[in-house]
Scaffold this active site. Sequence first.
Site, PDB file in Angstrom:
ATOM      1  N   ASP A   8     -66.094  94.425  25.419  1.00 40.91           N
ATOM      2  CA  ASP A   8     -66.680  93.393  24.781  1.00 40.91           C
ATOM      3  C   ASP A   8     -67.647  92.559  25.740  1.00 40.91           C
ATOM      4  OD1 ASP A   8     -66.913  91.361  22.499  1.00 40.91           O
ATOM      5  OD2 ASP A   8     -65.341  90.248  23.865  1.00 40.91           O
ATOM      6  N   ASP A  10     -69.033  88.817  25.339  1.00 42.30           N
ATOM      7  CA  ASP A  10     -68.950  87.184  25.627  1.00 42.30           C
ATOM      8  C   ASP A  10     -67.573  87.283  26.215  1.00 42.30           C
ATOM      9  OD1 ASP A  10     -71.633  87.097  25.131  1.00 42.30           O
ATOM     10  OD2 ASP A  10     -71.055  86.480  22.950  1.00 42.30           O
TER      11      ASP A  10
END
Length: 184
Positions: A8, A10
């Site tokens: 992922d 952020d």
Amino acid sequence: MSRLIILDRDGVINEDSDTFVKSADECIAIPGSIEAIARLSRAGYQIAVATNQSGIARRLFDEYALAGIHHTINDWVEEAGGIISGFFYCPHGPDDGCLCRKPLPGLIHRIATELEVSVIDAPFVGDSLRDLQAAKSAGCQPVLVLTGNGTATADAGLPDELCDTPVHADLASFVNTLLDSDSQ
């Protein structure tokens, strides 16, 4: 085990923001994350990033700005001696009904197709429940980091199907553990 690792963005690679990361200037790397990605790359892992970016649907930034953010992250990783194979993102809002927004596995399927790799048992490192759910539904190995929203995710408790998810302080900690186990 697959030599692919999905991350992922952020909260795993860069600091998350309640007001969205809208430009490269707002993108701040989490300490140790860039070096960790470079170490994975040098160890022979292929790195893909899978990220929900509903700020596009909300008109907070456009795909040009998003490309600038990804270019900046890519430059940081290359300067550290690594390579990111691709950034895969969902530009839709939470209510748009798309198939690519995590927790659905659409982005992961796109990674498999475009990079021509198997995602089965590939680690997917995320900081939110939706990351872990997308990973599980696509056959990846979910991994939770406590950066970004990770502490709140862990504190809320994971559902039974995710109770065996490995938890690490941050991406660098996960990479240290992985590469240590590879060398044994």
